[in-house]
Design a protein around this motif. Sequence first.
Motif, PDB file in Angstrom:
ATOM      1  N   ILE A  84     -19.880  42.626  -9.597  1.00 64.44           N
ATOM      2  CA  ILE A  84     -19.860  42.692  -8.136  1.00 64.44           C
ATOM      3  C   ILE A  84     -20.482  41.423  -7.570  1.00 64.44           C
ATOM      4  CG2 ILE A  84     -20.647  43.971  -6.105  1.00 64.44           C
ATOM      5  CD1 ILE A  84     -20.792  46.451  -7.868  1.00 64.44           C
ATOM      6  N   PRO A  85     -19.773  40.709  -6.698  1.00 70.79           N
ATOM      7  CA  PRO A  85     -20.329  39.460  -6.136  1.00 70.79           C
ATOM      8  C   PRO A  85     -21.565  39.754  -5.284  1.00 70.79           C
ATOM      9  CG  PRO A  85     -17.950  39.606  -5.772  1.00 70.79           C
ATOM     10  CD  PRO A  85     -18.374  40.952  -6.256  1.00 70.79           C
ATOM     11  N   ASP A  86     -22.525  38.853  -5.344  1.00 66.14           N
ATOM     12  CA  ASP A  86     -23.763  38.992  -4.576  1.00 66.14           C
ATOM     13  C   ASP A  86     -23.938  37.789  -3.654  1.00 66.14           C
ATOM     14  OD1 ASP A  86     -24.758  41.396  -5.921  1.00 66.14           O
ATOM     15  OD2 ASP A  86     -25.006  40.081  -7.676  1.00 66.14           O
ATOM     16  N   THR A  87     -24.580  38.033  -2.526  1.00 65.98           N
ATOM     17  CA  THR A  87     -24.888  36.918  -1.623  1.00 65.98           C
ATOM     18  C   THR A  87     -26.110  36.171  -2.165  1.00 65.98           C
ATOM     19  OG1 THR A  87     -26.392  38.242  -0.269  1.00 65.98           O
ATOM     20  CG2 THR A  87     -24.043  38.287   0.312  1.00 65.98           C
ATOM     21  N   PRO A  88     -26.264  34.927  -1.765  1.00 65.42           N
ATOM     22  CA  PRO A  88     -27.462  34.181  -2.208  1.00 65.42           C
ATOM     23  C   PRO A  88     -28.762  34.881  -1.808  1.00 65.42           C
ATOM     24  CG  PRO A  88     -25.833  32.676  -1.290  1.00 65.42           C
ATOM     25  CD  PRO A  88     -25.315  34.050  -1.030  1.00 65.42           C
ATOM     26  N   GLU A  89     -28.792  35.515  -0.649  1.00 62.26           N
ATOM     27  CA  GLU A  89     -30.010  36.200  -0.206  1.00 62.26           C
ATOM     28  C   GLU A  89     -30.336  37.387  -1.111  1.00 62.26           C
ATOM     29  OE1 GLU A  89     -33.389  36.891   1.788  1.00 62.26           O
ATOM     30  OE2 GLU A  89     -32.039  35.160   2.027  1.00 62.26           O
ATOM     31  N   GLU A  90     -29.305  38.140  -1.543  1.00 65.94           N
ATOM     32  CA  GLU A  90     -29.526  39.263  -2.456  1.00 65.94           C
ATOM     33  C   GLU A  90     -30.069  38.782  -3.788  1.00 65.94           C
ATOM     34  OE1 GLU A  90     -26.142  42.475  -0.968  1.00 65.94           O
ATOM     35  OE2 GLU A  90     -25.609  40.916  -2.425  1.00 65.94           O
ATOM     36  N   LEU A  91     -29.496  37.714  -4.315  1.00 67.32           N
ATOM     37  CA  LEU A  91     -29.989  37.158  -5.578  1.00 67.32           C
ATOM     38  C   LEU A  91     -31.433  36.695  -5.448  1.00 67.32           C
ATOM     39  CD1 LEU A  91     -26.838  35.074  -6.625  1.00 67.32           C
ATOM     40  CD2 LEU A  91     -27.680  37.163  -7.727  1.00 67.32           C
ATOM     41  N   ARG A  92     -31.712  36.033  -4.330  1.00 65.30           N
ATOM     42  CA  ARG A  92     -33.053  35.509  -4.111  1.00 65.30           C
ATOM     43  C   ARG A  92     -34.080  36.655  -4.057  1.00 65.30           C
ATOM     44  NH1 ARG A  92     -31.951  32.894   0.571  1.00 65.30           N
ATOM     45  NH2 ARG A  92     -30.672  31.417  -0.605  1.00 65.30           N
ATOM     46  N   THR A  93     -33.733  37.730  -3.367  1.00 64.63           N
ATOM     47  CA  THR A  93     -34.645  38.872  -3.230  1.00 64.63           C
ATOM     48  C   THR A  93     -34.903  39.532  -4.573  1.00 64.63           C
ATOM     49  OG1 THR A  93     -33.853  39.263  -0.978  1.00 64.63           O
ATOM     50  CG2 THR A  93     -34.976  41.079  -2.086  1.00 64.63           C
ATOM     51  N   ARG A  94     -33.848  39.684  -5.384  1.00 63.91           N
ATOM     52  CA  ARG A  94     -34.025  40.323  -6.699  1.00 63.91           C
ATOM     53  C   ARG A  94     -34.880  39.458  -7.628  1.00 63.91           C
ATOM     54  NH1 ARG A  94     -27.698  41.629  -7.074  1.00 63.91           N
ATOM     55  NH2 ARG A  94     -27.613  43.429  -5.645  1.00 63.91           N
ATOM     56  N   HIS A  95     -34.625  38.144  -7.609  1.00 67.26           N
ATOM     57  CA  HIS A  95     -35.415  37.261  -8.465  1.00 67.26           C
ATOM     58  C   HIS A  95     -36.898  37.318  -8.087  1.00 67.26           C
ATOM     59  CE1 HIS A  95     -31.595  34.721  -9.376  1.00 67.26           C
ATOM     60  NE2 HIS A  95     -31.788  35.648 -10.291  1.00 67.26           N
TER      61      HIS A  95
END
Length: 445
Positions: A84-95
Motif C-alpha cells: 500500500i503506497p504511503d505518503t512521506p508524512e506517514e512514513l516520517r511519523t512511523r519512523h
Amino acid sequence: MAGFWGNRKKEREELAAKDAELGRRAGAALVAADERIRTTADELMYAEIELGAEATAELRDALTAVRQHLGEAFHLHQLNHDEIPDTPEELRTRHARILQLCEWAEELLDDRTEALAGPIERARRAPEIITGIRQDVERLRTRLPQLEATLDRLAARYSDDALRKVSGNAAEAKQLLDFALHGSEVSERRREADQREQANLALETAIEAARRAGTLIEAVDQFEVEALRAESTLDAIVLDSREDLAVAREFAAVPAVSAAMADLDAALGQLTPAGQKPDPFTELTRLRGANAALDAAVDKARERAARPVPPESHVRHAIDDADRQLGVARSVISGHRGWIGADARTRLAEAERVRLELANTVGPTIPEDDREQVMAVARRCGTLAAEALQLAQRDIDSGRPNDGGWGQGGPGGWGGGGRRGGGSDLVGGILGGLVIGGLLDGMFD
C-alpha cells in the motif's frame, strides 16, 4: 521562474534525503533493540542462576514489556514496506515512533541490568567476600577492648546525657560482629545447598552488619575528638560572652538588649560547676545561641542609635500629607476628565494602589520596627499623587484656550461684545474640559 523551480527541486531533494536518513536510523535502532532483547534474555538466565527468580523479577518484567512494545515497532516497520503506497508524512511519523520505542526499550533494559550488576558481582565473588568479612570481623574484634577503655575514660569525664549517643556502641558492635560472622556461615551453607536466593540474602546482611559495626567503633573515637573540640570552643565562647555583656551595658535601656543580656547571663549560670561532669555539646549550643542573640540585639540598637526611629506622629503626618495630595490630584483629574491623558491617570492609579497597600499594613499603632518602612511608603504615595497632579495640570494647560483661540473677542470669537480675558477663558475651559470631554466619553463608551 527557472530559479524558483530550481529552488523547489533542491528543497524536495533535501527533504527526501532527510526522510531516507530517518528511515535508515529507524531500521538500525530496530535491529539494535531486537539484539539487545536477546542479549538481555541470556543475562537474565545467568542472573537467575546467581540470584534466584525473586531478585531478578524486575528485569524479567521489563523484558516482557519491551518485547510487547517492540512488536508494535516491527508492525510499523512492516507497514512502511507493504504494497500500500504511503505518503512521506506517514512514513516520517512511523519512523519517529519506531525510534521512540527503541530508545525507550534500551533505556529500560539499561536501568534494570545496571541495578543487578552489583548483586551479581557480589554473588559471583561470594567466597572472596566471605573471606573478607571474616577478616574484618577479627580485625574489629581486636579493637573492642580499646573501645571499652575509651568509653570508660569518657564516662569519667562527661555526663550520661553527653554520652547517650555512644555509650552502647561497644555492646552493639560486638553483637553486629557476631551476626556478620553468622551470616557469612549461613551464606556458605545455603550456596553449597544451591539455595542461591537465601545465600545472597545472608551475604548482603553479613556485609551490612560488618560495615555497621565498623561505623560504631569509629564513632567513639570521633566523639572523643569532637568533645575535646567542643570544650575548647566553649571556653572561648564563655570569654566572648562576658566581653559582650560588658559592651551591651551601654544599650541596657533598650528592651530587646536587656532581654538578650538576661538570657546570656542565664546561659552562663547554667554551665556545669567545676568538679562535675559536663555536657559540652548541649552547653555550647545553648551558649552560642544566646551569644548570637545578644550580638544581633546590640547591632540593632547601635544602628537604631545612629539612625533614630521617627516618632509615630511624624509617620502619621506623612500619611495625612499623602492623603491630602492624593485627594487634590483625584479632584483635579475627576473635574477635567476630557483633558487628562494616560500619564496622569496612571500616576493616580499607582498612588491609589500604594495607599491601599498602606491601609492594609498600618494598624491603630505603628511599631518602631515598621515606622521607617511605613513613612517611605507614605512618601511614595504622596510623590506619585504630586506627579499625577503635575501631569494633569500640564494636560489642562495644553488644552486651555489661548490668544487667538476660543477666548479671544472680536468677530468669530466666543467673547464678542467685549467678553474677553478671564470670562471667556472660563467659558472655554468649561466647554473644553467638561462638555467636550463628556461628549467624547459618551461617543467612546
